[in-house]
Write an enzyme that holds these catalytic residues in place. Structure first.
Site, PDB file in Angstrom:
ATOM      1  N   CYS A 167     -17.935  18.316  15.460  1.00 40.17           N
ATOM      2  CA  CYS A 167     -19.305  17.696  15.658  1.00 40.17           C
ATOM      3  C   CYS A 167     -19.361  16.900  16.804  1.00 40.17           C
ATOM      4  O   CYS A 167     -18.269  15.960  16.778  1.00 40.17           O
ATOM      5  CB  CYS A 167     -19.943  17.346  14.348  1.00 40.17           C
ATOM      6  N   PRO A 168     -20.153  16.841  17.750  1.00 37.68           N
ATOM      7  CA  PRO A 168     -21.416  17.605  17.696  1.00 37.68           C
ATOM      8  C   PRO A 168     -21.256  18.990  18.528  1.00 37.68           C
ATOM      9  O   PRO A 168     -22.169  19.264  19.084  1.00 37.68           O
ATOM     10  CB  PRO A 168     -22.236  16.792  18.493  1.00 37.68           C
TER      11      PRO A 168
END
Lengths: 412, 80
Positions: free
Chosen positions: B13-14
């Site tokens: 993430c991201p």
């Protein structure tokens, strides 16, 4: 003679060139190795400081130095960019001279540039603090601003320096608060992400600041176009937001020479191995910094640490030594939150972003980094980087074994 | 109508949501985006992203640690 060409003399290019000059000092002196940097920019800029130019009114001349002054005396600088990089046939062509230069090793470090043309109306409407002449204009505009709405944020992906859109918003809040006119200024932050900061832990740190400071956030807002006459930003889904001043970060692209090459992906980024930084299919060519397709942020610390890896590995191959470095994916971006406080966005390929609260100590660290940047480019601060980054400084591989455990497999 | 495969396996993430947003910019209404990711966060992120952008989450499946989110693009204004 082993000829090493470094294409681009920015943060990553200077680190790799100066690292090679140190590792191969004897070989260069004996005429067995040459290191040449191609860069048409007369000046090397400390790019993070453009935020200070735009929102603090700092002197932009103080954040640039002659490119030649940041390269070791044993590195040759050719003051032009390359119009062609032919990795298969191992040569580059100078953009101005048209001259061909052959190499045995190449490191590609040309960075990336804002491309507002991807979004209709953005070029006419927007001022981008990453762009030198815009940064100064932003300070002029906010200095004369009497009140109204300022829209900041992210116009498209990818973009360099991930915290910078948030920083720009916080610095505007600070600027107008200090002027005693914050209540006359509406601040609105737009982003295609679902959080104010893309990574959740950091978003949890800064989200309260947005609320406390009454900064509006429009999340999941994918900018489609801007109407510079009516001063409205439209999203792809039909939402809109009006503005009096627009300071968005545009999507970024690589320079033409990379986009039209056979070694870039469909979006124009150099296809590189995320650990050893080889350009796909070429074991004598490397890519570092913002121009790669690596799944990490585009920022100076990454370019620096990648430069350390590549300089070591080219030198090790020439000298016939066995230790090779691997890039850990370490990133460490400062985010100034205003009023002399800052936080850091820190992680690696394998370690997720940590929650770090804004503090004055972090702010001081940011200021120290700005002070030592020029010496760091010349390789005089590696001891400090090594101490600060610890095991993330680089991973090592020797005789086929990685020295640091718990790292992900090589390659993408 | 095209099917766009977005391979975000191995990114944290991201990374997957970044790749989805980039693919979305190039997609047209009616296109399917198949997002492959190893980060478990994509399960909640893909759902939330579809709700926010008013696109259609066709489904999320998991196979040997790889998540596949299939998204139909339906919300772009002015696009057939």
């Amino acid at each position: 003679m082993k000829r090493i060409i470094v294409i681009g003399g920015g943060t990553g290019g200077a680190v790799v060139a100066n690292g090679l000059a140190r590792h191969l000092k004897k070989e260069i002196r004996k005429g067995e190795v040459s290191v040449t940097v191609f860069d048409g920019a007369k000046f090397h800029e400390f790019q993070p400081a453009y935020l200070a130019v735009a929102f603090h009114g700092s002197n932009e001349n103080a954040i640039r130095r002659p490119t030649s002054s940041l390269l070791s005396s044993s590195v040759r600088l050719v003051d032009e960019n390359c119009s062609k990089i032919d990795l298969a046939n191992k040569f580059v062509v100078g953009e101005r001279s048209g001259k061909r230069s052959d190499f045995e090793y190449a490191a590609i470090a040309v960075g990336c540039i804002p491309d507002p043309s991807q979004i209709p109306g953005l070029s006419e409407a927007n001022l981008d603090f990453h762009t030198s002449n815009h940064a100064k204009k932003i300070f002029d505009r906010i200095s004369k601003f009497q009140g109204g709405k300022i829209v900041t944020g992210i116009a498209g992906l990818p973009y360099k320096c991930p915290p910078s859109p948030n920083e720009s918003t916080f610095l505007l809040h600070e600027f107008f608060t200090k002027r005693g006119m914050r209540e006359k200024v509406g601040l609105c932050f737009i982003t295609p992400y679902l959080r104010p900061y893309p990574a959740e832990p950091m978003s949890e740190v800064i989200e309260p600041l947005y609320k406390e400071r009454k900064i509006e956030t429009l999340l999941g807002f994918n900018v489609e176009s801007v109407d510079p006459i009516r001063k409205i930003v439209y999203s792809m889904e039909g939402e809109s937001v009006s503005y009096d001043e627009l300071f968005l970060v545009p999507p970024h692209i690589t320079p033409d020479v990379i986009r039209r090459s056979e070694f870039s992906d469909s979006d124009g980024w150099v296809i590189a191995n995320k650990r050893d930084l080889h350009v796909k299919d070429y074991d004598y060519a490397f890519a570092i910094g913002d121009n790669t397709n690596l799944p990490i942020s585009k920022a100076g610390v990454e370019a620096h640490l990648e430069g350390v890896v590549v300089a070591n590995n080219i030198a090790a191959e020439i000298k016939g030594t066995s230790e090779r470095y691997l890039f850990t994916g370490r990133f460490q971006c400062t985010m100034e939150t205003g009023f002399r406080k800052a936080t850091f966005v820190v992680g690696t390929y394998d370690k997720p972003v940590k929650k770090i609260r804004p503090s004055f100590t972090n702010y001081v660290q940011k200021k120290i980094m700005a002070k030592i940047y020029w010496n760091a480019e010349l390789g005089r601060c590696e001891w400090l980087f090594r101490m600060n980054f610890g095991r993330d400084y680089y991973d090592t591989i020797s005789n086929g074994k990685t020295a640091a455990p718990a790292m992900s497999p090589m390659g993408q | 109508m095209a099917t766009i495969i977005v391979d975000s396996r191995g990114t944290a993430c991201p990374g997957p949501i970044t790749d989805l947003i980039r693919a979305y910019r190039k997609a047209a209404n009616g296109d399917l985006i198949e997002l492959l990711a190893t980060d478990v966060g994509i399960k909640s992120d893909a759902k939330a992203w579809c709700e926010r952008t008013r696109n259609e989450l066709v489904g999320i499946t998991e196979d040997a640690g790889t998540y596949k989110a299939v998204i139909r693009i339906v919300s772009k204004r002015g696009m057939a």
